[in-house]
Design a protein around this motif. Sequence first.
Motif, mmCIF file in Angstrom:
data_model
loop_
_atom_site.group_PDB
_atom_site.id
_atom_site.type_symbol
_atom_site.label_atom_id
_atom_site.label_comp_id
_atom_site.label_asym_id
_atom_site.label_seq_id
_atom_site.Cartn_x
_atom_site.Cartn_y
_atom_site.Cartn_z
ATOM 1 N N LYS A 41 -1.015 -15.086 -15.077
ATOM 2 C CA LYS A 41 -1.363 -13.973 -15.963
ATOM 3 C C LYS A 41 -1.054 -12.627 -15.316
ATOM 4 O O LYS A 41 -1.421 -11.571 -15.851
ATOM 5 N N LYS A 42 -0.444 -12.678 -14.137
ATOM 6 C CA LYS A 42 -0.051 -11.483 -13.370
ATOM 7 C C LYS A 42 -1.255 -10.628 -12.976
ATOM 8 O O LYS A 42 -1.165 -9.406 -12.851
ATOM 9 N N TYR A 70 -0.977 -11.427 -2.759
ATOM 10 C CA TYR A 70 -0.734 -10.154 -2.081
ATOM 11 C C TYR A 70 0.701 -9.682 -2.293
ATOM 12 O O TYR A 70 0.964 -8.463 -2.409
ATOM 13 N N LEU A 71 1.654 -10.604 -2.337
ATOM 14 C CA LEU A 71 3.031 -10.220 -2.637
ATOM 15 C C LEU A 71 3.122 -9.568 -4.010
ATOM 16 O O LEU A 71 3.759 -8.511 -4.186
ATOM 17 N N ALA A 72 2.471 -10.238 -5.001
ATOM 18 C CA ALA A 72 2.504 -9.698 -6.359
ATOM 19 C C ALA A 72 1.852 -8.320 -6.426
ATOM 20 O O ALA A 72 2.256 -7.463 -7.239
ATOM 21 N N GLY A 73 0.865 -8.078 -5.563
ATOM 22 C CA GLY A 73 0.179 -6.786 -5.566
ATOM 23 C C GLY A 73 0.847 -5.757 -4.676
ATOM 24 O O GLY A 73 0.338 -4.636 -4.537
ATOM 25 N N GLY A 74 1.932 -6.135 -4.005
ATOM 26 C CA GLY A 74 2.667 -5.190 -3.175
ATOM 27 C C GLY A 74 2.081 -4.968 -1.803
ATOM 28 O O GLY A 74 2.470 -4.030 -1.093
ATOM 29 N N ASP A 75 1.155 -5.821 -1.368
ATOM 30 C CA ASP A 75 0.533 -5.686 -0.042
ATOM 31 C C ASP A 75 1.293 -6.588 0.938
ATOM 32 O O ASP A 75 0.915 -7.741 1.190
ATOM 33 N N ALA A 76 2.374 -6.052 1.498
ATOM 34 C CA ALA A 76 3.278 -6.848 2.327
ATOM 35 C C ALA A 76 2.595 -7.349 3.597
ATOM 36 O O ALA A 76 2.817 -8.487 4.019
ATOM 37 N N THR A 77 1.778 -6.506 4.222
ATOM 38 C CA THR A 77 1.162 -6.876 5.498
ATOM 39 C C THR A 77 0.230 -8.070 5.330
ATOM 40 O O THR A 77 0.280 -9.043 6.095
ATOM 41 N N ARG A 78 -0.648 -7.992 4.329
ATOM 42 C CA ARG A 78 -1.573 -9.108 4.102
ATOM 43 C C ARG A 78 -0.836 -10.355 3.628
ATOM 44 O O ARG A 78 -1.210 -11.475 3.990
#
Length: 793
Positions: free
Chosen positions: A673-674, A712-720
Motif C-alpha cells: 500500500k506504499k 526504509y528504502l521506500a521511505g528514502g532512509d538509506a542509512t537505516r
Amino acid sequence: MDSQVPKRELYRFGLFEADTHSGVLLRQKQRVKIQEQPFRLLVALLEQPGEIVTREFLRQRLWPENTFVEFDQSFGTAITKLRQALGDDADNPRFIETVPRRGYRFIAPVTIGEAGGSPARTPSSAPGVPAEAMTEPLPTVIADPAAARVPARSPYLRWLALAMGVVVLLLAGYTYRSRKSFALTDKDTVVLADFQNTTGDPVFDDALRQGLVVALGQSTLIQTLSDRRRDLIVKQMNHPPDVKITGKAAVELCQRSGSKVVVEGSISNLGPGYMVGLAGVRCDTGEPIFHEEAPAKSRDSVIGTLGEVAARARKRLGESLASIQQHDLPLEQATTGSLEALQAYSLALSVWNKQGDEVSLPYFRKAVQLDPNFAMAYAALGTIYHNLNEASLARENATKAFELRDRLTDHERMSIEARYYRYVTGEQEKAAQVYASWVNGHPTSAGAMVNLAGIYSSLGKFDLVAKYDRESLRADPNRANSYADLATALLALNQTEEAAGILADAERRGFHTDYLLQANYWLAFVRKDPAAMQQIFNRAMAMPEAKPLLLLEQSNTDAYGGQLTKAHELTAEAASLMEKAGEKETAATSWAVAACREAEAGNFRMSRQSIAKASALSENSEVLALIALAAARGGDLLRAQRLTEQLQKENPSDTLMQGYWLPAIRAEMALQKKDWAKAVEDLAPAESLELGGSQGESVNSLYPAFLRGQAYLAGGDATRAAAEFQKLMDHRGIVLNFPLGALAYLGRGRAYALAGDAANAKQDYETFLALWKNADADLVLLAQAKSEYAKLP
C-alpha cells in the motif's frame, strides 16, 4: 538329610520351592530330580541370599572330611548338577552367581515359610542386610536351629533362646553399622536391568521395566541410564538387540556406562498371586545393596505393588523420606493400570528409539486404545505428529495429554505441559520455563536440554542453544542429532570451524542421519564449497529418509541463485515423496516456502501455483502464515488480510505468530500500500525475535530485518535501510541458503545508491549479479537490477 540342614524352612524363589524338611525341590509343584549333595549346597546358599558364600565355608559345612582334591572334584560336580536342576546358566545366571576367587551368591529374590504352611517371609537375618531395610517387622533371631524346637512349656529355655537372639541381633547390628553406608549422588546413574519373569506370562517382560522407569523417575535423586545409550552399549557388548540384560550382563553394562548401581526386578508366582521384587547391586564391587519385595494379590494389582516396592528401593538408594513422600504418586495412576497398555507403550518407545517417528505410530495408538486415559502415550503421539508436521493431530494429542496431566508424576507432568505450550498455545517462553525447571531438578536429563535448546533456537537465542546442546551431549553423547543441533547453533553464531569440528566428531562416531547431512550441507554453503555441497546432495539421493530434505535444500540453493524454475521442480519432487510417505503437512510447508521465495524474486505466477499446492494439502498455522506472506508480496491483499485475521484469532498466545509472522505479514501488506512508516511500525514487535522465527523446517532467515530494510528504502532512509540489510550479511549462518541472503546485496546496493555512495553500490550490485549469473532470464527483478547497475556513475 543330616542335621546340618535346617528342618523347618520352605524356601521359595522363582518357580521353585526347596523343602528342607523333606529334601525335595519343586518346580511349579512338580518334583525336580536332584541328588542330596547339590540340594544341601542349594540350601546353604538360600540361607544367605544376596551374600557371598565362600568355597571354604561350603567345604567345612558340606565336605568336612574330604581332602581339598576330593572337595574340588565333588564341589564342581555338585554345582554343575545344581545349575542343571534349576536350568541356570553360569555365564548369565538367574539364580547362582559365581564371584571369581571369592565364592558364590544366590541372586534371585527368596522368601521363606515353614514347611508346615506358615506364611512366606523375606529372609531377615541374612548378613549384610541392615535392619532398617526389612520389609516386615524383624522376627526374633534364633541362633541355633534346634532352639526352634524348644517346647513352649519351658520358660527357662524360652528365655535362653530369646537372650541368644538378642546377642545375635546386637552383633549383627554392630556389623551393619561398621559397614560404610551406601547412597547415590545426583551425578550417578542407575542401570535398570530387564525383569526376571518366571510366571510364564509375557506381558510382564517389558511392561514392568517401563513401570519401574516411571516409578524411579519420580525421584529427585535417581538418574537412570537412557534406553538410547543402553542399546548402544549392549550392541558394543556383542549381544543381540533383543536379548534380556540381567545378572552379570547387567553389571557389565553398568560398568561400561560408568553407572553406579544395577536395579533388577523379578516377578514370580505366589499361590494365586505374585511376588514382585527389586534388588540393587553395586557395579564396582558386585555387592548387594538391597533386596525388597512384596506380594501382589492379583494380576491387576501388580503395577501398584511394583510402585510400593520401588518407593522402598528409592530409600535404600539414599533418597530422603521427605522427598519420597512428596514425590510418590501411585504407579498405576502415574502410568496406567493396564498391563497390556503399558506393554504396548514400552514396545512403542523401543520402536520409536530404533526406527523413528512414523514406524512407532501404530504402537502408541494401540496403547491409547487399550487405555483411553494413558496420558504419556498421548504426549508421545503429540510429539511424533509435531515431528511429522501434522500440526492438527499434534495439537489434538498434546491437548488430551494436558487434560490428564494431574494424574502424573512431576517429571511427566512437566514434559506434557511443555509440549502443550509448544504445540498447542505456542507460548514458547512458558515451555522454556518448564524445561529450565526440569533441567535444574534433573541436571543430567539430556532430553530436557535438547528441548530447551530447540525453544531457544526458535527465539533466536543461539548462545543458549549452544550451551544446552553442549550439556545434552555431555549427559548423553549418543544422540546423533544433538551434534547437528549444536553445529547449527554454532553456524548461527558464526563459529564455523567449531561447527565443522562437531560434525566431524559425529562422523567419527559413526552417526549418519538426514539432519546431520543437512547440517553438513549448510556448513559447505557457508564455506562457499559447492563441490562439498554436491557430494552431500549425491549421497542423500541414495538415502530414502534423507532424499526429500536435501532436495529442498538444493531447491533453496537454486533459488538463492535466481534459478526459480529448477528450484520449483526440485520442490515438486521432494513434496511428491513426502505425500507418498503420508507427510502431507511437510509437503504443504515445502510449497509455502517456495511461494515466499518465488514472490520475493518477482515470479508471482509461479508463486501463485505454489500457494495453490500448499493450500490443497494443509491449513496449519505455519503453512497459512507463509501463504499469507507470499500472497501479500504478490499483491493479493484480500487473501492476506483474511488469513491474518484467521491466524490472529486462532493463535492469540503464540509467541512466534504474534512476535514474528503476523508483524511480517502486516508489514508486507503495508509496503504494497506504499505505507512504509506503517510497515516499520508493524515490525516493531519482531525486533526481539527476528533472529529466530521457526520451529520447523521452514524459514529462519531474518525476514523482519529484510522487510524493514525495504520499508526504509521506500521511505528514502538509506542509512537505516543499509543497516537492516547488513544484518542478513552479518548472520550468514542463520540466513544460510535462503534467497533473502542474495537479495540483501541488491537491497544494500540500492541503499548505497540512494545515499550517493556509488563505489559501494556498484560492489553490491556486482555481487548480486554474480550470484544470479545463471538466473532465469525472464525474471523482472534481474532486468531491474541490471538496468539500475548500468545507470551507476
